[in-house]
Structures are given as structure tokens and as C-alpha cells.
Design a protein around this motif. Structure first.
Motif: not given
Length: 127
Positions: A25-36
Motif C-alpha cells: 500500500x502506498x499513499x501520496x501527499x502534497x506539501x507547499x513550502x512557506x517561502x517568498x
């Protein structure tokens, strides 16, 4: 490697059976950095036990720190990157710096009632 960002998407898990008959089993996630200039990164967590372990932290809107490995593999003469997380944690909140109390200004000196009653002025002002 490590990256910190806000979870912006939790994708549906994928399941299957390996050539040897073992389930995966595999699950994907998306994150976004908090930069300019924010960057997005999609990563995966492999294994039902790890997915369950990190599920409470990997919620849309949470800020997390992800430790991961990057690897590439070839399939049909094409190369694909794999970003696989091995640790997820909530970042430590830095304690708020204690704000020193501002100096309270001394109040104006009280008016001299004696001088006001006699009509005499104690100041040198011409008005």
C-alpha cells in the motif's frame, strides 16, 4: 533530506500485490513550502503501518517537517523520480520571545495649588 511545508492535498491510497504475493500500500501527499516563492512537492509513504503512523499529522492545513529519500528508476526507457518519506513530524513551535514591559513615563508633576491661589507663577514663561 528534509523539507517543511503545509499539507495541501492527501491523495487516495493505492494498493496491490507484489510478484511474490505480498500485499503493498502506498499513499501520496502534497506539501507547499512557506517561502517568498512557494514550492510544491509530492511525496509518498510506503507501507500500511507507516501510513497509519503518520495519518494524524498529514491532514490538509497542517504544517509538517518531512524527512525523505529521493531515488530514480527506469521503466520502458523512461526515468521516474520517487520521493519516499521515512519520517514525518510536527515542527517545534519556537517559544514566543518575552516582550519586556515598556517603561511607563512619569506622570506630570502635580499643579502647585499654593502658587495658583496667590496668583504668583513659578515659571519663567512670558505668556
Amino acid at each position: 533530506m528534509e523539507i517543511q511545508g503545509k499539507v495541501i492535498a492527501v491523495l487516495a491510497p493505492r494498493e496491490g500485490t507484489s510478484k511474490t504475493g505480498n500485499p503493498w500500500k502506498v499513499q501520496e501527499y502534497v506539501i507547499e513550502t512557506e517561502e517568498q516563492y512557494p514550492k510544491k512537492m509530492c511525496f509518498e509513504i510506503f507501507g500500511n503501518d507507516r501510513i497509519s503512523q503518520f495519518a494524524s499529522m498529514l491532514v490538509v492545513g497542517n504544517t509538517v517537517k518531512v524527512s525523505f529519500d529521493i531515488d530514480a528508476r527506469q521503466w520502458n526507457d523512461r526515468w521516474f523520480n520517487s520521493i519516499r518519506a521515512w519520517k514525518v513530524e510536527l515542527p517545534m513551535q519556537e517559544p514566543m520571545a518575552e516582550i519586556p514591559p515598556q517603561a511607563i513615563p512619569e506622570p506630570f508633576p502635580p499643579a502647585q495649588p499654593e502658587a495658583a491661589a496667590t496668583g504668583e507663577s513659578t515659571d519663567d514663561l512670558p505668556f
